[in-house]
Design a protein around this motif. Structure first.
Motif, short mmCIF file in Angstrom:
data_model
loop_
_atom_site.label_atom_id
_atom_site.label_comp_id
_atom_site.label_asym_id
_atom_site.label_seq_id
_atom_site.Cartn_x
_atom_site.Cartn_y
_atom_site.Cartn_z
N ARG A 129 42.40 42.22 48.79
CA ARG A 129 43.23 43.21 48.12
C ARG A 129 44.66 42.95 48.52
O ARG A 129 44.96 42.80 49.69
CB ARG A 129 42.83 44.63 48.50
CG ARG A 129 41.57 45.11 47.79
CD ARG A 129 41.26 46.52 48.15
NE ARG A 129 40.47 46.58 49.36
CZ ARG A 129 40.33 47.69 50.09
NH1 ARG A 129 40.96 48.78 49.74
NH2 ARG A 129 39.60 47.68 51.18
N TYR A 137 25.28 42.19 44.13
CA TYR A 137 24.86 42.29 42.74
C TYR A 137 23.43 41.79 42.60
O TYR A 137 22.98 40.93 43.34
CB TYR A 137 25.75 41.44 41.83
CG TYR A 137 27.17 41.94 41.67
CD1 TYR A 137 28.17 41.58 42.58
CD2 TYR A 137 27.53 42.74 40.60
CE1 TYR A 137 29.47 42.02 42.43
CE2 TYR A 137 28.83 43.19 40.43
CZ TYR A 137 29.79 42.82 41.36
OH TYR A 137 31.09 43.27 41.20
N TYR A 177 41.90 46.94 35.49
CA TYR A 177 41.88 45.54 35.88
C TYR A 177 40.73 44.85 35.17
O TYR A 177 39.61 45.36 35.14
CB TYR A 177 41.73 45.40 37.40
CG TYR A 177 42.85 46.04 38.16
CD1 TYR A 177 42.81 47.38 38.52
CD2 TYR A 177 43.97 45.30 38.51
CE1 TYR A 177 43.86 47.98 39.19
CE2 TYR A 177 45.03 45.89 39.19
CZ TYR A 177 44.96 47.22 39.52
OH TYR A 177 46.01 47.81 40.19
N TYR A 228 46.10 42.32 34.35
CA TYR A 228 46.51 43.70 34.67
C TYR A 228 47.86 43.97 34.04
O TYR A 228 48.73 43.10 34.04
CB TYR A 228 46.57 43.89 36.19
CG TYR A 228 47.23 45.17 36.63
CD1 TYR A 228 48.48 45.17 37.24
CD2 TYR A 228 46.60 46.39 36.38
CE1 TYR A 228 49.08 46.35 37.62
CE2 TYR A 228 47.20 47.58 36.76
CZ TYR A 228 48.45 47.55 37.39
OH TYR A 228 49.04 48.73 37.76
N ASN A 276 47.67 39.69 43.66
CA ASN A 276 46.56 39.36 42.77
C ASN A 276 45.79 40.62 42.45
O ASN A 276 45.97 41.65 43.07
CB ASN A 276 45.65 38.29 43.38
CG ASN A 276 44.91 38.79 44.60
OD1 ASN A 276 44.04 39.64 44.49
ND2 ASN A 276 45.27 38.30 45.76
N ALA A 277 44.97 40.52 41.47
CA ALA A 277 44.19 41.69 41.06
C ALA A 277 42.76 41.59 41.55
O ALA A 277 41.84 41.95 40.85
CB ALA A 277 44.24 41.84 39.54
N GLY A 278 42.57 41.06 42.75
CA GLY A 278 41.30 41.19 43.44
C GLY A 278 40.14 40.44 42.83
O GLY A 278 39.07 41.02 42.65
N LEU A 304 25.94 45.65 39.57
CA LEU A 304 26.45 46.08 40.87
C LEU A 304 25.43 46.98 41.56
O LEU A 304 25.00 48.00 41.01
CB LEU A 304 27.77 46.82 40.68
CG LEU A 304 28.47 47.31 41.94
CD1 LEU A 304 28.90 46.13 42.82
CD2 LEU A 304 29.68 48.16 41.57
N TYR A 359 38.72 41.04 34.03
CA TYR A 359 38.43 39.70 34.53
C TYR A 359 37.53 38.96 33.55
O TYR A 359 36.74 39.57 32.84
CB TYR A 359 37.71 39.78 35.89
CG TYR A 359 38.38 40.66 36.90
CD1 TYR A 359 38.18 42.03 36.90
CD2 TYR A 359 39.22 40.11 37.86
CE1 TYR A 359 38.81 42.85 37.83
CE2 TYR A 359 39.85 40.92 38.80
CZ TYR A 359 39.64 42.29 38.78
OH TYR A 359 40.27 43.09 39.70
N SER A 408 42.24 36.91 35.96
CA SER A 408 42.35 38.36 36.08
C SER A 408 43.57 38.82 35.30
O SER A 408 44.55 38.06 35.12
CB SER A 408 42.45 38.78 37.55
OG SER A 408 43.55 38.14 38.19
N ARG A 452 40.24 49.78 40.22
CA ARG A 452 41.30 49.57 41.19
C ARG A 452 41.31 48.11 41.63
O ARG A 452 40.28 47.45 41.64
CB ARG A 452 41.08 50.45 42.42
CG ARG A 452 41.13 51.95 42.14
CD ARG A 452 40.62 52.75 43.33
NE ARG A 452 39.19 52.55 43.56
CZ ARG A 452 38.52 53.08 44.56
NH1 ARG A 452 39.16 53.80 45.46
NH2 ARG A 452 37.22 52.87 44.71
N GLN A 453 42.46 47.63 42.02
CA GLN A 453 42.61 46.24 42.42
C GLN A 453 41.75 45.93 43.64
O GLN A 453 41.82 46.62 44.65
CB GLN A 453 44.07 45.95 42.72
CG GLN A 453 44.33 44.51 43.12
CD GLN A 453 45.60 44.38 43.93
OE1 GLN A 453 45.67 44.85 45.06
NE2 GLN A 453 46.59 43.76 43.34
N GLN A 466 33.64 45.56 40.87
CA GLN A 466 33.79 45.14 39.48
C GLN A 466 32.48 45.33 38.75
O GLN A 466 31.41 45.05 39.29
CB GLN A 466 34.23 43.68 39.42
CG GLN A 466 35.63 43.47 39.99
CD GLN A 466 36.02 42.02 40.11
OE1 GLN A 466 35.42 41.15 39.50
NE2 GLN A 466 37.05 41.76 40.89
N MET A 481 30.51 43.18 48.11
CA MET A 481 29.64 43.70 47.07
C MET A 481 28.33 42.93 47.01
O MET A 481 28.28 41.75 47.37
CB MET A 481 30.33 43.58 45.70
CG MET A 481 31.54 44.49 45.57
SD MET A 481 32.78 43.81 44.43
CE MET A 481 33.56 42.57 45.45
#
Lengths: 114, 113
Positions: free
Chosen positions: A94, A36, B31, B50, A98-100, A46, B33, B48, B97-98, B102, A34
């Protein structure tokens, strides 16, 4: 070694120039990339995101990913004074455990002069 | 366009006091954070969240920190006993989505005196 290294800058260019912003990474588990834009004391906004190697274009912005070299770039064409900001690269894994979370570079501050 | 909101925008507190930072994530995101950014430094991951539980937390997120999603819209970060070094911008983010993109809120600037 940092997981994400970003060209430190600062970068100053004349209006209309093509800008190249770059990051390298060491963690091969990073799969999502990504970019930003952040103005002073504001939240990251973003700009672009991609998960595949190659180029992704959106207007004046092109995000480039080379997973084999662990290198990503953001190109800004026809840069404008309003593009003056700090640009942050960020990467995430991913997986089921974990939730990324995103790991950020230090940022490159860009100034576009009229 | 939906966006993440945070309140307050600026919080000043004395060392040792408790603070609660509030966030309303984008409504269909799953999700959530918290990140922080000390002035002049990089954005750092804190935690994080969830399915109503913590998925991952960083070394920064010690016992003085906690998170909660008290209802279907709010997501909070509590710091129980603030220290001077907690002074920073705190950003909430959400994702559909994971591990995907973000979206960040405008941040809360926390000043501990």
């Amino acid at each position: 070694q940092k997981e994400v290294e970003q060209d430190p800058g600062p970068l100053s260019v004349p209006e209309g120039a093509i800008v190249s912003l770059n990051c390298t990474y060491s963690n091969s588990a990073f799969q999502y990339f990504m970019w930003y834009r952040q103005y002073s004391r504001k939240g990251p906004e973003l700009l672009m995101y991609t998960y595949s190697s190659g180029n992704k274009e959106d207007g004046r912005f092109t995000a480039q990913v080379d997973k084999s070299s662990k290198y990503i770039s953001l190109f800004i064409r026809d840069s404008q004074p309003s593009d003056s900001a700090t640009y942050l690269c960020a990467m995430s894994t991913r997986g089921l455990t974990n939730a990324g979370k995103s790991t950020f570079g230090d940022g490159t501050t860009l100034t576009v002069k009229p | 366009e939906p966006e993440v909101t945070q309140t307050p925008s600026h919080q000043v507190t004395q060392m040792g006091q408790e603070v609660i930072l509030r966030c309303v994530p984008i409504s269909n995101h799953l999700y959530f954070y918290w990140y922080r950014q000390i002035l002049g430094q990089k954005v750092e991951f804190l935690v994080s969240f969830y399915n109503n539980e913590i998925s991952e937390k960083s070394e920064i997120f010690d016992d003085q920190f906690s998170v909660e999603r008290p209802d279907g819209s709010n997501f909070t970060l509590k710091i129980r006993s603030t220290k001077l070094e907690d002074s920073a911008m705190y950003f909430c983010a959400s994702s559909p989505r994971q591990g995907y993109e973000q979206y960040f809120g405008p941040g809360t600037r926390l000043t501990v005196t």
